[in-house]
Design an enzyme around this catalytic site. Structure first.
Site, PDB file in Angstrom:
ATOM      1  N   LYS A   1       0.868  -1.180   0.000  1.00 25.08           N
ATOM      2  CA  LYS A   1       0.000   0.000   0.000  1.00 25.08           C
ATOM      3  C   LYS A   1       0.900   1.223   0.000  1.00 25.08           C
ATOM      4  O   LYS A   1       2.065   1.155   0.403  1.00 25.08           O
ATOM      5  CB  LYS A   1      -0.855  -0.019   1.273  1.00 25.08           C
ATOM      6  CG  LYS A   1      -2.074   0.857   1.229  1.00 25.08           C
ATOM      7  CD  LYS A   1      -3.308   0.129   0.731  1.00 25.08           C
ATOM      8  CE  LYS A   1      -4.508   1.051   0.668  1.00 25.08           C
ATOM      9  NZ  LYS A   1      -5.721   0.368   0.256  1.00 25.08           N
TER      10      LYS A   1
ATOM     11  N   GLY B   1     -20.172   6.946   5.278  1.00 23.59           N
ATOM     12  CA  GLY B   1     -19.274   7.266   4.163  1.00 23.59           C
ATOM     13  C   GLY B   1     -20.002   7.104   2.840  1.00 23.59           C
ATOM     14  O   GLY B   1     -20.393   5.990   2.466  1.00 23.59           O
TER      15      GLY B   1
ATOM     16  N   GLY C   1     -18.848   7.956  -0.267  1.00 24.94           N
ATOM     17  CA  GLY C   1     -17.883   8.200  -1.334  1.00 24.94           C
ATOM     18  C   GLY C   1     -18.046   7.181  -2.447  1.00 24.94           C
ATOM     19  O   GLY C   1     -19.159   6.722  -2.736  1.00 24.94           O
ATOM     20  N   HIS C   2     -16.923   6.807  -3.054  1.00 29.22           N
ATOM     21  CA  HIS C   2     -16.970   5.912  -4.211  1.00 29.22           C
ATOM     22  C   HIS C   2     -17.681   4.593  -3.894  1.00 29.22           C
ATOM     23  O   HIS C   2     -18.603   4.196  -4.590  1.00 29.22           O
ATOM     24  CB  HIS C   2     -15.547   5.604  -4.697  1.00 29.22           C
ATOM     25  CG  HIS C   2     -14.884   6.775  -5.333  1.00 29.22           C
ATOM     26  ND1 HIS C   2     -13.997   7.595  -4.665  1.00 29.22           N
ATOM     27  CD2 HIS C   2     -14.980   7.286  -6.576  1.00 29.22           C
ATOM     28  CE1 HIS C   2     -13.586   8.540  -5.486  1.00 29.22           C
ATOM     29  NE2 HIS C   2     -14.161   8.378  -6.651  1.00 29.22           N
ATOM     30  N   VAL C   3     -17.257   3.931  -2.826  1.00 27.71           N
ATOM     31  CA  VAL C   3     -17.836   2.626  -2.504  1.00 27.71           C
ATOM     32  C   VAL C   3     -19.254   2.790  -1.960  1.00 27.71           C
ATOM     33  O   VAL C   3     -20.189   2.104  -2.397  1.00 27.71           O
ATOM     34  CB  VAL C   3     -16.958   1.877  -1.469  1.00 27.71           C
ATOM     35  CG1 VAL C   3     -17.607   0.566  -1.063  1.00 27.71           C
ATOM     36  CG2 VAL C   3     -15.559   1.620  -2.030  1.00 27.71           C
TER      37      VAL C   3
HETATM   38  P1  NAD Z   1     -13.846   7.857  -0.739  1.00 33.42           P
HETATM   39  O1  NAD Z   1     -12.815   8.827  -0.317  1.00 33.42           O
HETATM   40  O2  NAD Z   1     -14.448   7.988  -2.089  1.00 33.42           O
HETATM   41  O3  NAD Z   1     -15.069   7.895   0.296  1.00 33.42           O
HETATM   42  C1  NAD Z   1     -14.916   7.935   1.668  1.00 33.42           C
HETATM   43  C2  NAD Z   1     -16.021   8.842   2.186  1.00 33.42           C
HETATM   44  O4  NAD Z   1     -16.047   8.783   3.596  1.00 33.42           O
HETATM   45  C3  NAD Z   1     -15.833  10.310   1.807  1.00 33.42           C
HETATM   46  O5  NAD Z   1     -17.009  10.790   1.184  1.00 33.42           O
HETATM   47  C4  NAD Z   1     -15.577  10.996   3.149  1.00 33.42           C
HETATM   48  O6  NAD Z   1     -16.086  12.315   3.205  1.00 33.42           O
HETATM   49  C5  NAD Z   1     -16.321  10.073   4.096  1.00 33.42           C
HETATM   50  N1  NAD Z   1     -15.895  10.129   5.481  1.00 33.42           N
HETATM   51  C6  NAD Z   1     -14.641  10.243   6.004  1.00 33.42           C
HETATM   52  N2  NAD Z   1     -14.696  10.244   7.346  1.00 33.42           N
HETATM   53  C7  NAD Z   1     -15.997  10.111   7.687  1.00 33.42           C
HETATM   54  C8  NAD Z   1     -16.696  10.052   8.917  1.00 33.42           C
HETATM   55  N3  NAD Z   1     -16.065  10.111  10.085  1.00 33.42           N
HETATM   56  N4  NAD Z   1     -18.044   9.924   8.896  1.00 33.42           N
HETATM   57  C9  NAD Z   1     -18.707   9.858   7.725  1.00 33.42           C
HETATM   58  N5  NAD Z   1     -18.116   9.920   6.522  1.00 33.42           N
HETATM   59  C10 NAD Z   1     -16.770  10.048   6.508  1.00 33.42           C
HETATM   60  O7  NAD Z   1     -13.229   6.407  -0.505  1.00 33.42           O
HETATM   61  P2  NAD Z   1     -13.758   5.008  -1.050  1.00 33.42           P
HETATM   62  O8  NAD Z   1     -12.945   4.648  -2.225  1.00 33.42           O
HETATM   63  O9  NAD Z   1     -15.232   5.013  -1.128  1.00 33.42           O
HETATM   64  O10 NAD Z   1     -13.296   4.046   0.128  1.00 33.42           O
HETATM   65  C11 NAD Z   1     -14.049   3.930   1.331  1.00 33.42           C
HETATM   66  C12 NAD Z   1     -13.437   2.845   2.230  1.00 33.42           C
HETATM   67  O11 NAD Z   1     -13.422   1.614   1.525  1.00 33.42           O
HETATM   68  C13 NAD Z   1     -11.976   3.091   2.634  1.00 33.42           C
HETATM   69  O12 NAD Z   1     -11.756   2.562   3.918  1.00 33.42           O
HETATM   70  C14 NAD Z   1     -11.185   2.305   1.611  1.00 33.42           C
HETATM   71  O13 NAD Z   1      -9.899   1.948   2.078  1.00 33.42           O
HETATM   72  C15 NAD Z   1     -12.085   1.108   1.479  1.00 33.42           C
HETATM   73  N6  NAD Z   1     -11.898   0.380   0.230  1.00 33.42           N
HETATM   74  C16 NAD Z   1     -12.119   0.996  -0.954  1.00 33.42           C
HETATM   75  C17 NAD Z   1     -11.967   0.290  -2.129  1.00 33.42           C
HETATM   76  C18 NAD Z   1     -12.276   0.903  -3.473  1.00 33.42           C
HETATM   77  O14 NAD Z   1     -12.403   0.142  -4.444  1.00 33.42           O
HETATM   78  N7  NAD Z   1     -12.438   2.213  -3.576  1.00 33.42           N
HETATM   79  C19 NAD Z   1     -11.553  -1.052  -2.076  1.00 33.42           C
HETATM   80  C20 NAD Z   1     -11.371  -1.660  -0.832  1.00 33.42           C
HETATM   81  C21 NAD Z   1     -11.539  -0.926   0.316  1.00 33.42           C
END
Ligand code: NAD
Length: 331
Positions: A79, A179, A181-183
């Site tokens: 990572k 959260g 975001g993307h996921v």
């Molecule tokens: P992202 O940055 O698109 O979304 C994360 C969201 O969480 C953001 O909108 C942010 O504002 C919000 N956030 C942060 N702190 C917060 C809180 N205390 N309360 C509420 N919301 C909060 O990231 P993502 O790509 O969606 O990833 C989310 C999680 O999934 C991460 O832990 C990441 O490591 C994990 N993950 C993602 C992927 C992927 O394919 N993107 C794969 C495996 C794991």
């Protein structure tokens, strides 16, 4: 560009980079390459210190080793992190410098997007190194891994419902999503489609509103989302949220989401078991993104093949429940 190696027990390689010209301050951690090159995303976050960044990257890279092993991707665990604010400090020069840093490891580490970075940032990284995945689909790459992470998380939650309630039906089940975001965004679509009732929270109110507008979800204060009395709490933001301070406050029946490193320490998994909350191990349920990327690393990218393999997370979760029951250990 100043690159320094630090010896850390249990890790193959931990490398720090400082590049005053571009402002890059980054760490790459390679945990284990027994099963293949170390692949894991690049996180950009305003860490308070180098130590905070190191704490995160070490935990995340180890999680990637577990995740790829369970998902049978043929990859090892690594990572990287950039210290910086993804909202204000992103530049082409920063990501190109990151590309050079990744390239200096000669393919032992392969990067991809993660929290705070996007496919568009990876395009700059690609200018300097071929060791980057998850580039746009029109570049012959696998694109954004998030929809696949969300799909895997969704089928994993289905397995959890079956395990806890004896029925996998989502209709009327309540899910609190932390959260958006993307996921979180893609997961909300899946859950809404099958009739789950959603509660959502994000520290960026616009993101919570976007999901609420689309799915009818109820917006909740980010400080309260974790502790709602719901069937499923789905963490999709940052990690370490199950810890000594939060553990007694959960009222959900299941914790299953896309976030990495949900448990602060392993013992918190044992304590969830004691409180009767079913926990879906993060590195099993959120492997959809790495599975998708691994299909790209294998050769010509095939979205249908990827989807089928991601759906196997359902069976992986069932197997985890079986083993946990047989051995009377936490999931
Ligand atoms: P992202 O940055 O698109 O979304 C994360 C969201 O969480 C953001 O909108 C942010 O504002 C919000 N956030 C942060 N702190 C917060 C809180 N205390 N309360 C509420 N919301 C909060 O990231 P993502 O790509 O969606 O990833 C989310 C999680 O999934 C991460 O832990 C990441 O490591 C994990 N993950 C993602 C992927 C992927 O394919 N993107 C794969 C495996 C794991």
């Amino acid at each position: 560009m100043k690159i320094e190696r630090t010896e850390i027990e249990g890790y193959e390689e931990v490398v720090t980079c400082e590049d005053p010209e571009s402002g890059l301050r980054s760490i790459i951690a390679i945990h284990d390459r027994t099963l293949g090159p170390a692949l894991g995303g690049l996180r950009m976050w305003p860490y308070g210190s180098w130590d905070d960044a190191k704490f995160d990257v070490l935990r995340l890279s180890k999680g990637m080793t577990y995740k790829s092993a369970v998902a049978d991707t043929g990859l090892g665990g690594g990572k990287s992190v950039i210290i910086g604010n993804p909202k204000t400090e992103k530049t082409e020069a920063l990501f190109r410098a990151m590309g050079k840093f990744v390239d200096s490891l000669g393919g032992r580490y392969i990067t991809a997007e993660d929290v705070g970075t996007a496919v568009s940032d990876m395009v700059f990284v690609r200018e300097e190194t071929k060791y980057v995945t998850g580039l746009p689909l029109d570049m012959g790459s696998s694109g954004d891994p998030s929809p696949y992470t969300a799909l895997g998380t969704f089928v994993g939650i289905r397995a959890c419902l079956g395990e806890y309630f004896g029925s996998e039906d989502f209709e009327g089940r309540t899910v609190a999503l932390q959260g958006c975001g993307h996921v979180g965004m893609f997961l909300a679509d899946y859950l809404h489609e099958v009739g789950a009732k959603l509660f959502v929270a994000d520290i960026s109110p616009d993101k919570a509103k976007a999901i609420a507008d689309k799915t009818g979800a109820e917006i909740v204060d980010p400080n309260e989302i974790m502790f709602l009395d719901v069937d499923v709490f789905a963490p999709c933001a940052l990690g370490a949220i199950v810890n000594d301070e939060t553990l007694d406050k959960f009222h959900c029946k299941i914790i299953a989401g896309g976030a990495n490193n949900v448990l602060l320490r392993e013992e918190h998994g044992q304590r969830l078991k004691e409180t009767g909350i079913l926990y879906a191990p993060d590195y099993v349920i959120n492997a959809g993104g790495i599975i998708n990327v691994s299909i790209e690393v294998e050769g010509a990218y095939d979205a249908e093949r990827s989807r089928k393999k991601v759906e196997n997370i359902y069976h992986a979760m069932k197997r985890v429940f079986e083993i946990a029951k047989d051995q009377n250990i936490p999931t």
